[in-house]
Design an enzyme around this catalytic site. Structure first.
Site, short mmCIF file in Angstrom:
data_model
loop_
_atom_site.label_atom_id
_atom_site.label_comp_id
_atom_site.label_asym_id
_atom_site.label_seq_id
_atom_site.Cartn_x
_atom_site.Cartn_y
_atom_site.Cartn_z
N LYS A 46 7.20 -24.64 -38.40
CA LYS A 46 7.78 -25.92 -37.97
C LYS A 46 7.23 -26.39 -36.62
O LYS A 46 7.25 -27.57 -36.33
CB LYS A 46 9.30 -25.83 -37.91
CG LYS A 46 9.79 -24.95 -36.78
CD LYS A 46 11.30 -24.84 -36.73
CE LYS A 46 11.68 -24.00 -35.52
NZ LYS A 46 13.01 -23.42 -35.61
N ARG A 141 25.20 -21.80 -33.06
CA ARG A 141 24.54 -22.84 -33.83
C ARG A 141 25.00 -22.62 -35.26
O ARG A 141 26.19 -22.70 -35.53
CB ARG A 141 23.02 -22.81 -33.64
CG ARG A 141 22.38 -24.15 -34.05
CD ARG A 141 20.87 -24.21 -33.82
NE ARG A 141 20.13 -23.43 -34.81
CZ ARG A 141 18.80 -23.38 -34.85
NH1 ARG A 141 18.07 -24.05 -33.96
NH2 ARG A 141 18.19 -22.67 -35.77
C1 LIG Z 1 12.76 -22.15 -35.17
C2 LIG Z 1 13.48 -21.01 -35.74
C3 LIG Z 1 12.95 -19.73 -35.61
C4 LIG Z 1 11.66 -19.44 -34.88
O1 LIG Z 1 11.86 -19.39 -33.52
P1 LIG Z 1 10.63 -19.12 -32.52
O2 LIG Z 1 11.27 -19.15 -31.21
O3 LIG Z 1 9.65 -20.22 -32.76
O4 LIG Z 1 10.05 -17.82 -32.87
C5 LIG Z 1 13.64 -18.68 -36.20
N1 LIG Z 1 14.79 -18.89 -36.87
C6 LIG Z 1 15.34 -20.11 -37.01
C7 LIG Z 1 16.61 -20.24 -37.79
C8 LIG Z 1 14.71 -21.21 -36.45
O5 LIG Z 1 15.24 -22.42 -36.61
#
Ligand SMILES: *Cc1c(COP(=O)(O)O)cnc(C)c1O
Length: 374
Positions: A46, A141
């Protein structure tokens, strides 16, 4: 989209230069370190809008499964030919369950109504969909509160076409809570409780993202955590929640180059009565005398301006409007002229918006891994 090899000068600026070899190397190091701790890595796409060249570099580094928070990105990766298992990283929208079943193998979930709808849609498509149940161990969250996990699991296992594969948690995003042996330990314990109560095995205990890497490095990760979902570490080699550059990774895989369109000496305080700026704020200025300023051709319409940092530490960012970024270049050791390119590093949010911005040319360097998709 521009291809690698050409000099940046020939490209239309702003240019986002992406070194695929560095992405691949970061991915390989993370996969390796996690493997030694019995942890598999999902590659989080993402942060760069799932640009296929970068996905390929991650895969070339040994990442075997992909994950994104947007169905649109997952569908685009499927259409680009990626066959890896895909996890939807944001709770599915009730209105979109058919697509989730059609394109993703796994989704993270916390709502029974959504899981029931997924099961129905999966049945219709004659598929089995895998559920990673998110548990909120403190960041507030997404996720079920720990005390409600068992009763929700009891409901999930009644459903025909979904399979509960494990538990996951997210940290460091809303509440800024850091992963530690207590909150991740709780996740592991809940997993054991489920296995005991319902006599089946959970294959996945997913312990967070880049912020959890620190525990892997320090050999302090609770045994039982067997999956991490990593984006920022692979891409930028940084860990924002701990405020650090990860010392064994490379930080310069992504660089933004923007062209200078004006260089002038000007006073540091605007002349005249000060009203609101174009974004409705009343600006404040300190008088530090006449300074050399440069304007580069980028603005709030193109990127998340606060996510850009000049690589030359002597350059000071003064501010930006929609199309102009204004820099103080007085302390730079060399002469900067109109037409020069100024180099910026990016924060994770800066990267996200730069990758999805239609105004930014993407240039790939460091090799072409496009042939190794499968
Ligand atoms: C964006 C996200 C991640 C990845 O986090 P990073 O800090 O980019 O490694 C992992 N889990 C969830 C649920 C996320 O939304």
């Amino acid at each position: 989209m521009a291809k690698g090899g050409n000099s940046l000068r020939e490209q239309e600026s702003p240019v986002l230069k992406i070194d695929l070899l560095k992405v691949r190397n970061n991915a390989a190091k993370i996969v390796d370190k996690c493997k030694n701790a019995g942890i598999s890595v999902l590659g989080v796409t993402k942060g760069f809008n799932a640009l296929p060249e970068i996905v390929v570099a991650m895969v070339a580094g040994g990442i075997g499964a992909l994950t994104d928070s947007r169905m649109e990105n997952i569908m685009a990766m499927r259409k680009a030919g990626f066959k890896q298992p895909m996890t939807l990283l944001r709770i599915p929208r009730l209105s979109n369950v058919e697509n989730v079943i059609a394109y993703a193998n796994v989704s993270v979930n916390s709502e029974l109504a959504v899981i029931q709808a997924l099961s129905q849609a999966a049945k219709k498509q004659q598929k089995k969909h895998q559920i990673l149940l998110m548990v909120d161990v403190g960041d507030l969250r997404e996720g079920v509160m720990p005390s409600n996990v068992l009763s929700l699991v009891r409901q999930i296992i009644k459903l025909d076409s979904v399979e509960l594969i494990g538990l996951g948690t997210n940290m460091g995003c809303f509440g800024g809570v850091l992963p530690d042996c207590h909150n991740l330990g709780l996740l592991v314990e809940l997993g054991k409780l489920i296995e005991k109560e319902f006599t089946f095995r959970l294959n996945v205990i997913s312990g967070g993202g880049t912020s959890t890497l620190k525990l892997v490095e320090d050999e302090a990760i609770p045994p039982g955590i067997n999956q991490l979902r990593i984006g920022e570490g692979v891409l930028l080699g940084t860990d924002t929640t701990h405020g650090r550059a990860i010392p064994w990774l490379e930080q310069d895989a992504f660089r933004l180059f923007v062209e200078v369109i004006e260089v002038k000496a000007k006073p540091s305080v605007p002349i005249g009565n000060i009203g609101h700026d174009v974004f409705g704020q009343v600006p404040h200025f300190e008088d530090v005398g006449i300074r050399n300023r440069a304007i580069v051709a980028i603005g709030k319409q193109d990127v998340y301006i606060e996510g850009l940092m000049p690589v030359d530490r002597n350059i000071i960012v003064l501010g930006a409007s929609s199309d102009h970024l204004i820099l103080d270049i007085t302390d730079v050791g060399h002469r900067i002229q109109v037409g020069d390119l100024i180099e910026f590093s990016l924060s994770y949010s800066g990267l996200l918006l730069a990758c999805s911005s239609p105004y930014i040319t993407k240039v790939f360097a460091g090799g072409n891994y496009y042939d190794s998709t499968d």
